[in-house]
Motif scaffolding. Structure first.
Motif: not given
Lengths: 235, 235
Positions: B50-60, B96-109
């Motif tokens: 399962e993926l915890v997050y994927q590239a392209g998703e925003p995250s907080n 990265l997504a957290l501090f720069n308020e941008t999207e994930h660049e990674h996949f976390a599986e």
DNA sequence: CGCGCTCTTGATCAGGTTCAACATTAGTGG
DNA sequence: CCACTAATGTTGAACCTGATCAAGAGCGCG
């Protein structure tokens, strides 16, 4: 390589220290706080070719570029040189040795007459504790630099040399002028080192890209980008 | 791999949240402060694959591994996969997504049944402001991770595949037992991806290293390091 | 103007990829 | 617990990208 002594700790004047006001990690502070920061920084100046620090040295300062530029490079386990990045005014370095109380892993060499400001570990720590927003700025910077570096790793593992060069040029396109002309910010041999190849191959690949009508080589290390999208996805 | 029940987005219990007490960035806090941190975290569980997050998703949120492991990988511009790192309990990701308020660049599986804790951006920011030492810990972690990543880049540009593999094994030696035996923490194909080559080449190079009497391949992806210094400097 | 460099171009060679076949391991269900 | 299947790992052979070595061209600088 010859190593010259840095100009001795030139006593700092206000305009030298003013560099901190340009730095993203500080520029959200108000005037009073900024003055407080300036109290703690020390400025120094270096000539072209001088080293600000070398790998293996301990360090207790964060170094911020005020004017000029610093070439940050590493030596591999087996002694070969690799360009990590080039620091411009407002950029900082030295965070590894600073936060982990360890030795520098880099060499930092002035590429031209360059002035810097340095903040001592204790001073920075009190600033961070007093103004926690500074931490957030540094966290921002470090996480984005980490992202950059990881992207670089990914390019090495997954892209051909020609593609890496093309992606490098595409990255530059943000600084292109109306005619899509960019000036290479690095000497060919540094560029070669940065993208992990040899100067010979850079020459050849640029020629290939020109034959594919993606770029046009101009005099003075300038390059015209004819098809920026094409650069992103070579066949 | 004993447990199997999927505990998707389960409401969190205290023992799940206790993970924060293991995390280097928090473990200097006292009990009361720790409880305050635990108030703010939310725990989740994932099954293998399962993926915890994927590239392209925003995250907080900042994600901390409690139990199990997460495989962090990237896709290159041209779509190929590259293993960036593996997170073990106590490690965190999402900065990265957290501090720069941008999207994930990674996949976390999730590589196995894995439970995580997450802290929201606002909660983390108030914690950082309230307890600035947490920032210092994160700065430490990020700067050392940056160093690692840059070292990885340097290895790509300056070392042969065989040398990179040998250096990887040498890095593992810290976790070796009395007999200098290490277990590869990655499947060969992930290892290949990590050091930037193919599974075929990993096989061949391990054979070469064995013929050079530097290692001995054992069953179950275990390897005995016969000459750790020799690994650092192949001819 | 001539001496360093850096850059380019050419020819050769080796390291590593690719593709294909086979072997081994791990995962699944009877 | 064994048998079967899928996934992962290994080995071989051909090919290709990019490094290396060598020589010449261009450029900047005293």
């Amino acid at each position: 390589m010859e190593y010259k002594e840095p100009r001795q700790n030139q006593s700092c004047n206000h305009s030298d220290k003013a560099c901190v006001s340009l730095v993203p990690i500080f520029n959200h502070l108000d005037t009073e706080q900024m003055n407080e920061v300036m109290e703690t920084v020390e400025s120094k100046a270096y000539d072209k070719g001088e080293l600000v620090y070398q790998a293996g040295e301990p360090s207790n300062v964060l170094t911020i570029v005020n004017r000029g530029s610093l070439r940050i490079y590493r030596l591999s386990e087996t002694g070969k040189e690799q360009l990590v990045r080039v620091l411009k005014p407002g950029d900082f370095t030295g965070e590894l040795a600073l936060f982990n109380e360890t030795e520098h892993e880099h060499f930092a060499e002035a590429m031209q007459p360059t002035s810097i400001c340095q903040i001592k570990r204790e001073d920075l720590q009190s600033l961070l504790v007093k103004y926690p927003t500074i931490s957030l700025k540094i966290l921002q910077e470090l996480s984005s630099r980490l992202d950059q570096s990881e992207q670089q790793v990914t390019r090495f593992t997954t892209e051909s040399t020609e593609q890496r060069l093309a992606l490098y040029l595409a990255d530059l396109s943000v600084q292109a002028d109306d005619h899509h002309i960019v000036k290479l910010p690095l000497a060919k041999k540094d560029l070669a080192s940065y993208i992990g190849t040899t100067p010979e191959t850079v020459s050849r690949k640029l020629l290939d890209l020109e034959e594919k009508q993606l770029i046009k080589r101009l005099s003075g290390s300038r390059i015209q980008l004819l098809d920026e999208d094409g650069l992103l996805f070579l066949d």
